[in-house]
Structure formats: structure tokens, C-alpha cells
Design an enzyme around this catalytic site. Sequence first.
Site, PDB file in Angstrom:
ATOM      1  N   GLU A 237      27.939  78.400  27.248  1.00  0.00           N
ATOM      2  CA  GLU A 237      27.034  77.498  27.768  1.00  0.00           C
ATOM      3  C   GLU A 237      26.028  78.313  28.559  1.00  0.00           C
ATOM      4  O   GLU A 237      26.383  78.739  29.956  1.00  0.00           O
ATOM      5  CB  GLU A 237      27.567  76.234  28.772  1.00  0.00           C
ATOM      6  N   CYS A 271      20.188  74.835  34.888  1.00  0.00           N
ATOM      7  CA  CYS A 271      20.054  75.601  33.858  1.00  0.00           C
ATOM      8  C   CYS A 271      18.922  74.723  33.020  1.00  0.00           C
ATOM      9  O   CYS A 271      18.180  75.311  31.926  1.00  0.00           O
ATOM     10  CB  CYS A 271      21.348  75.825  32.875  1.00  0.00           C
TER      11      CYS A 271
HETATM   12  P1  NAD Z   1      26.754  84.618  35.741  1.00  0.00           P
HETATM   13  O1  NAD Z   1      26.817  85.197  34.322  1.00  0.00           O
HETATM   14  O2  NAD Z   1      26.455  85.951  36.766  1.00  0.00           O
HETATM   15  O3  NAD Z   1      28.402  84.228  36.199  1.00  0.00           O
HETATM   16  C1  NAD Z   1      29.010  83.237  35.769  1.00  0.00           C
HETATM   17  C2  NAD Z   1      30.774  83.407  35.879  1.00  0.00           C
HETATM   18  O4  NAD Z   1      30.836  84.688  34.912  1.00  0.00           O
HETATM   19  C3  NAD Z   1      31.047  83.949  37.249  1.00  0.00           C
HETATM   20  O5  NAD Z   1      32.400  83.177  37.623  1.00  0.00           O
HETATM   21  C4  NAD Z   1      31.209  85.240  37.171  1.00  0.00           C
HETATM   22  O6  NAD Z   1      32.155  85.861  38.050  1.00  0.00           O
HETATM   23  C5  NAD Z   1      31.574  85.687  35.895  1.00  0.00           C
HETATM   24  N1  NAD Z   1      31.406  86.861  35.186  1.00  0.00           N
HETATM   25  C6  NAD Z   1      30.252  87.656  35.501  1.00  0.00           C
HETATM   26  N2  NAD Z   1      30.490  88.832  34.878  1.00  0.00           N
HETATM   27  C7  NAD Z   1      31.732  88.539  34.029  1.00  0.00           C
HETATM   28  C8  NAD Z   1      32.362  89.473  33.171  1.00  0.00           C
HETATM   29  N3  NAD Z   1      31.958  90.835  32.744  1.00  0.00           N
HETATM   30  N4  NAD Z   1      33.521  88.984  32.536  1.00  0.00           N
HETATM   31  C9  NAD Z   1      33.852  87.837  32.747  1.00  0.00           C
HETATM   32  N5  NAD Z   1      33.447  86.976  33.921  1.00  0.00           N
HETATM   33  C10 NAD Z   1      32.210  87.338  34.236  1.00  0.00           C
HETATM   34  O7  NAD Z   1      26.129  83.464  36.002  1.00  0.00           O
HETATM   35  P2  NAD Z   1      25.463  82.930  37.390  1.00  0.00           P
HETATM   36  O8  NAD Z   1      24.693  83.666  38.207  1.00  0.00           O
HETATM   37  O9  NAD Z   1      26.928  82.394  38.119  1.00  0.00           O
HETATM   38  O10 NAD Z   1      24.989  81.172  36.999  1.00  0.00           O
HETATM   39  C11 NAD Z   1      23.898  81.169  36.511  1.00  0.00           C
HETATM   40  C12 NAD Z   1      23.275  81.375  35.057  1.00  0.00           C
HETATM   41  O11 NAD Z   1      24.471  80.209  34.500  1.00  0.00           O
HETATM   42  C13 NAD Z   1      22.119  80.804  34.537  1.00  0.00           C
HETATM   43  O12 NAD Z   1      21.548  81.659  33.830  1.00  0.00           O
HETATM   44  C14 NAD Z   1      22.151  79.506  34.275  1.00  0.00           C
HETATM   45  O13 NAD Z   1      21.127  79.023  33.379  1.00  0.00           O
HETATM   46  C15 NAD Z   1      23.336  79.521  33.735  1.00  0.00           C
HETATM   47  N6  NAD Z   1      24.075  78.291  33.398  1.00  0.00           N
HETATM   48  C16 NAD Z   1      24.102  77.507  32.312  1.00  0.00           C
HETATM   49  C17 NAD Z   1      24.537  76.219  32.151  1.00  0.00           C
HETATM   50  C18 NAD Z   1      24.866  75.450  30.924  1.00  0.00           C
HETATM   51  O14 NAD Z   1      25.416  74.551  30.717  1.00  0.00           O
HETATM   52  N7  NAD Z   1      24.233  75.950  29.861  1.00  0.00           N
HETATM   53  C19 NAD Z   1      25.001  75.521  33.374  1.00  0.00           C
HETATM   54  C20 NAD Z   1      24.508  76.046  34.569  1.00  0.00           C
HETATM   55  C21 NAD Z   1      24.284  77.450  34.682  1.00  0.00           C
END
Ligand code: NAD
Length: 511
Positions: A237, A271
Amino acid sequence: MHSVQEKLQVYAPATGKYLGAIEETPAELVGDFYQRGRNAFEAWSQLSVRERLQYLRKLKEYMADHMEDIARIISDDTGKVMTEALVADIMPTLDAISHICSHGEKILRRQKAGTPLLLIGKKSFIEYMPRGVVLVISPWNYPLQLAVVPMVSALAAGNSVILKPSEVTPLVGKCIEELFDKIGFPKGTVQVAHGGKEVGAAFTAGKPDYIFFTGSVRTGKIIQEAAAKELIPTTLELGGKDPMIVFADANLKRAAKGAVWAAFTNSGQVCMSAERLYIERSVYKEFMKLLRTEVAGLKMGTDENSDIGSMTFPGQIQIVREQLEEALSRGALLETGKRPEEWEEGMFLPPTVVTNVSQDMKIIQEEAFGPILPVIPFDTEEEAIALANGTEYGLNASVWSMDMTKARRVASRLVSGAVVINDAIITVANHGLPFGGAKQSGIGRYHGDAGLRIFCHEKAIIEDSGKKVNEIQWYPYEGKYPLFLKLFKSYFQRKRNWTEFGRNYLKLLKK
Ligand code: NAD
């Protein structure tokens, strides 16, 4: 011996107040987590769906009793206002649990399927078998909902769960861990691993049976690559750049109010926020006036009556700044808000409407995840559709018009996981609808029936009474080929010939 545990230091983004420290989960413990998860899975998966749902019901009731405490933790940890913590994070979580409790048994029970005539005498079914240990990795913007909804879906389906919540909002991660502890899920059924991307990567490498990831496109690709190496199935997502199309015949006052809410709720860190506004040129001026009036009425702050809270993650401010600076340097105009160099210290950004923008600017092409709303006028329906479809994202969209035929026509041509007509964002609040993205916005769907079934192996079952000694397609083949030819011709030709079919079927049976 484990290495000295790192601690995540937590400060409230809105006030800067120190809120505490959360111990990170050391990478050496990944194996223990999976072992406990696998042991717990053995018993948990053997419970009936009804028995598992009893735990979820208890969780819902406990959360409903402690709603205000949870809202306070979310608001402190994210900077979002209390109303948004309640309406947009807690409510959808509770509603999702209610939906799963009401429909889970029906969705997960063995389903009867049709059996084709060529398999005459047999019965067909689909069974849903839990996968094992599900790893949920969640982001910080709706830290409760985006962690708990996949968790409870996976649990209802019979899996054990490991959650890795966002390190940006670790207090909510801790709160989720405590909530599940309070309910008394069997040991190892629900585990929470705290920490940042290194911890996330270590758990991804720990060979879960399924990964449910919500976050950025960039991280989604990293996780998908790691998962592909072990053929681990995933749901991703990811981000969005949602278009909002306003036609001249829309209820303009409503559309202006809707645009301001859809763009600035949660400081735009949604998002599915409206990140691009396309307005039919004949009402452009009138609409911009309405938009400015609406924005002028917004209150920023931390109290219960505030509309807009702070940003959550400092890194996000930099992204918003860069997009805005690029747009302004190329001639964009500020209709509301301030130039980045005039922003005040701290985590509050003013709601910013930008015009004189072109489709190729970063502010239109890249996710901002902040309170900026670029506006572009359009002349024709075709142009609006092309502009709306003109990014790499496809999470959600909205179309505003009183002409429902036109609105539906446009909605069906948008390459998007969801479209709302005369409203925005809200598909996520109907747990009966599928949720997910097209293009770079993600892979897979959750919520709805699929939201439980993705956490299962879908198993095809055919039953035969076992009374017959042989089947027509079994050995020996001697003399069967011409009979099969006649049988299939009589069956598949334009006009089915039942007499011929019956005759050859009986002959085959006797062979
Ligand atoms: P992010 O990708 O930086 O982090 C998300 C999660 O992934 C965190 O828990 C982080 O610690 C973990 N993570 C980061 N790098 C990783 C790796 N290499 N391996 C495993 N885990 C890892 O995202 P964010 O900044 O926390 O959230 C914002 C983003 O999420 C925006 O792009 C937003 O649009 C998206 N989002 C999507 C939805 C949806 O349902 N489509 C909902 C909310 C947010």
C-alpha cells in the site's frame, strides 16, 4: 548476550515536549520472534474463526472504553489534532474490527463452487487456509489504523502477526503492543518489534509467510525485491498524488470546502489527500475566491478546536519545501500560505494553495505529503481525464459535478484504486470496499472480503464419493480417443448435442 539496546527518543512534533524513550528490538532477536510466532500459529490457526473473533471483539470493546487515552497518544506522537486522531484513525480501526467480527465467519468459511458437467458427480469447494506468520510494516501518518487493520485481518484469518510500526511514531507502536497484551492473545500470536528501517529490513529478511507493507514507493520496491528472492507474497500500500476534478456544474461551495479538507486534513500527510486540483476554466476565478475564503477560516494549533495540527516527520517538511521552491522558481503563484523562507520555526506549515502551475512540475508529479495544493484549470472533459491520469500514481481520485452521468463516465476512466464522486478520501472508511492502488500506488487490495482472504492460501477442493471404480480419463486409454473426440465435439460445438454426448459418455464409462 545481546548488544546494548538502542532507544528511540520521542518528542511531540507539535510542542517539542519530550515524551519518553522506547527500546529498539535488537536484530539478533528476529529468529526468536519468528520461532515464537510459528509456535503460536500452530494453536491459533486451529481455533475456529468464531473463537478468534472473540478476541477481536474484546479488543474493540477495550479500545472503545479507552478511546480518549488512545486519541491523546496518537495526537501527541503525530501532532495531528485530537478530532483527526479520533475521526480518521480510531474510528476506521474500530469500524474495520466491527466489520470483520460481523462478516469474518462468512468470508472465511468453506465456499461451495460450481462443478462443470465434465466432472459430473463431484462437488467443488474453496477453502481458506491461514498462511503462517504475517509481517506487518506500517507508516506514521495514521499509525493506529494502518497497523491494526492489517493485523486484525491477518489474525481473524488464523495467522500469527509480527508488527513493525513506524519509528517516527513509536508511542503509538507501544500503545498497540499494550492493547493486544491487555486482551490476552495467546503468547506469541501478536508480537511487536520496535525500531527503524534496519529493524524492518531484518524482519523482512526473516522469511515471514506474508508481508503486508504500507509506506512509500521507495521502501515498497526495496521490500518487494527482498520478498521476491524468497517468493514471499506481499501486499504493498504505497503513495498517492490524488487528483480532484471540479466541473463547472458542481456544487462549487461544497467542492471548495471539500478541496480544503481533502488537501489539508492531517496537514496533507494522507496517502489519499487531494494533491492536485483541476478546475473547469469557466468557474476558475469564482472557485479560487471560494477556496481562499475557506482557507482563511482554518485554525492551526493543538487544542480541541484546531483544524490543522503540525507536521509529524521533519524530513517531510524538506520535501514540501523543495517542491514549493521549484514551483515558485518556475513562476508559480501563492494564493494562500507563505514562501518557504518565511515559514516559522517548528513543525507547523501553513495551508498553501498554488496557481500558475504546470503539469510537469514536481509539485504535480511527486507526492508532497504536506499541506500544499496546486491548482490547474482545464477546458474539456478529455483534458481533465488526461491530466488526472498523468502521473505515476493511482491511489484515489475525486470528481465533482451535479451531472451524475458525466461524473460516472469520468470516474470509470481514471486509472485509480478508488474514485469518489462529490466527496473525497472516504472510500477508505467503508471497510466493505476494496482498498489499494493502481500503477506505483501499490500492489494488491485489502479491506472487504479480499482483506481477509489475502492472508490465506486459497485452496481448491474437489470431492468424489469414491464409489466408482474408475474415471473416464484414467487408464487404460485403449479405444478412448475417438470417443473423447465425439464427446467434446458434441459438448463444445455451437449447438450442444446431448444425445451424442450421453451416448459417448456411457461408452467411455464402460471402457
Ligand atoms: P516509509 O516507506 O519511509 O516507512 C514505512 C515503514 O517501512 C516504516 O515502518 C519504516 O521503518 C519501514 N522501513 C523503511 N525502510 C525499510 C526497509 N528497507 N525494510 C523494511 N522496512 C523499512 O514510509 P513513511 O514515511 O512511514 O510513510 C509515508 C508514506 O506512506 C507515503 O508515501 C504515503 O503515501 C504512504 N502511505 C500509503 C498508504 C496506503 O494505504 N496506500 C497509507 C498511508 C501512507
